[in-house]
Design an enzyme around this catalytic site. Structure first.
Site, PDB file in Angstrom:
ATOM      1  N   CYS A  42       0.846  -1.198   0.000  1.00 16.10           N
ATOM      2  CA  CYS A  42       0.000   0.000   0.000  1.00 16.10           C
ATOM      3  C   CYS A  42       0.883   1.250   0.000  1.00 16.10           C
ATOM      4  O   CYS A  42       1.984   1.250   0.544  1.00 16.10           O
ATOM      5  CB  CYS A  42      -0.912  -0.003   1.221  1.00 16.10           C
ATOM      6  SG  CYS A  42      -2.065   1.388   1.249  1.00 16.10           S
ATOM      7  N   ARG A  46       2.783   4.907   6.412  1.00 17.12           N
ATOM      8  CA  ARG A  46       3.199   4.196   7.632  1.00 17.12           C
ATOM      9  C   ARG A  46       3.756   2.807   7.343  1.00 17.12           C
ATOM     10  O   ARG A  46       4.108   2.062   8.244  1.00 17.12           O
ATOM     11  CB  ARG A  46       2.015   4.083   8.600  1.00 17.12           C
ATOM     12  CG  ARG A  46       1.476   5.427   9.053  1.00 17.12           C
ATOM     13  CD  ARG A  46       0.119   5.276   9.687  1.00 17.12           C
ATOM     14  NE  ARG A  46      -0.877   4.781   8.733  1.00 17.12           N
ATOM     15  CZ  ARG A  46      -2.145   4.513   9.039  1.00 17.12           C
ATOM     16  NH1 ARG A  46      -2.565   4.678  10.269  1.00 17.12           N
ATOM     17  NH2 ARG A  46      -2.988   4.076   8.114  1.00 17.12           N
ATOM     18  N   HIS A  98      -2.075  -4.180   4.838  1.00 18.64           N
ATOM     19  CA  HIS A  98      -1.900  -3.789   6.241  1.00 18.64           C
ATOM     20  C   HIS A  98      -3.268  -3.575   6.868  1.00 18.64           C
ATOM     21  O   HIS A  98      -4.224  -3.180   6.201  1.00 18.64           O
ATOM     22  CB  HIS A  98      -1.033  -2.526   6.362  1.00 18.64           C
ATOM     23  CG  HIS A  98      -1.654  -1.274   5.817  1.00 18.64           C
ATOM     24  ND1 HIS A  98      -2.233  -0.328   6.611  1.00 18.64           N
ATOM     25  CD2 HIS A  98      -1.799  -0.835   4.544  1.00 18.64           C
ATOM     26  CE1 HIS A  98      -2.699   0.652   5.856  1.00 18.64           C
ATOM     27  NE2 HIS A  98      -2.455   0.378   4.596  1.00 18.64           N
ATOM     28  N   CYS A 101      -6.198  -0.263   6.763  1.00 12.96           N
ATOM     29  CA  CYS A 101      -5.935   0.366   5.460  1.00 12.96           C
ATOM     30  C   CYS A 101      -7.084   1.319   5.092  1.00 12.96           C
ATOM     31  O   CYS A 101      -8.250   0.921   5.061  1.00 12.96           O
ATOM     32  CB  CYS A 101      -5.775  -0.704   4.396  1.00 12.96           C
ATOM     33  SG  CYS A 101      -5.412  -0.029   2.763  1.00 12.96           S
TER      34      CYS A 101
HETATM   35 CO    CO Z   1      -3.478   1.125   2.977  1.00 16.57          CO
END
Ligand code: CO
Length: 218
Positions: A42, A46, A98, A101
């Site tokens: 993604c 982070r 993750h 998301c």
């Molecule tokens: Co994401």
């Protein structure tokens, strides 16, 4: 206008630090792109790919987009995969989603997100494919968690269906597709045990998804 001088300064410090550790670092790097791994993750700030798996520049080929989606019509993603498989000869393709998301959450919430809507359509499809299982989960947080996992499953399946991947397997090349998920709150990656190293394993993985869906749904 705010200047980006702080970023350029940090870059100079980083380069100097690398050179202090190894005076030949950048000389070697110029001729060295030999990654064993392709990371499809993604775009979320982070989830910095290299950092969380402790790999250096040159060791990880990276493709990131909103919610780590692999769409057969996305020329950008396909080009990254084709280059990584055919030119760099990576041995592993890792789809790493993750939890928490934002893209997956927007799809789950059916939120109106303008142009991004066209992109989220692919996650909505993953949701629809596992609708009964996800809707049977009472807690919203758990629902979102599961959709994040299911999205990885669907994207791993998409990778395993791509002609470039199938051709590599047909040629008996060493290439494995993996599905992982990263937990922001603990900094740990969890292996979803979605793995395929050949056409047979890819088929089994696709069936695994359906079985799971059936067992929780109807
Ligand atoms: Co994401």
């Amino acid at each position: 206008m705010r200047s980006l001088e702080n970023l350029l300064r940090k870059n100079r410090e980083w380069a100097a630090q690398r050179k202090r550790e190894d005076p030949q670092y950048f000389e070697k790097m110029r001729f060295q792109q030999n990654p064993e791994y392709l990371w499809i993750g993604c775009s979320d700030s982070r989830v910095p790919a290299n950092e969380i798996v402790g790999l250096q520049p040159g060791e990880l080929f990276v493709h990131r987009n909103v919610a780590n989606v692999v769409v057969p019509s996305d020329l950008n993603c396909l080009s990254s995969i084709t280059y990584a498989v055919n030119e760099l000869h990576v041995k592993h393709v890792i789809v790493c989603g993750h939890y928490g998301c934002g893209g997956v959450k927007a799809a789950l919430d059916d939120a109106d997100v303008g142009l991004t809507e066209n992109w989220l359509m692919h996650i909505r499809e993953a949701h629809e494919a596992h609708f009964e299982e996800i809707e049977a989960i009472a807690s919203y947080a758990e629902k979102l968690k599961r959709l994040c996992e299911v999205n990885v499953l669907e994207q791993v399946k998409n990778v395993s269906r791509l002609p470039v991947v199938k051709q590599a397997w047909k040629a008996k090349r060493d290439l494995t597709v993996h599905g992982w998920i990263y937990a922001l709150e603990e900094g740990l990656i969890h292996d979803l045990h979605l793995k395929a190293s050949n056409v047979e394993e890819a088929m089994a993985m696709r069936r695994l998804g359906k079985e799971k869906f059936r067992s929780r749904g109807d």
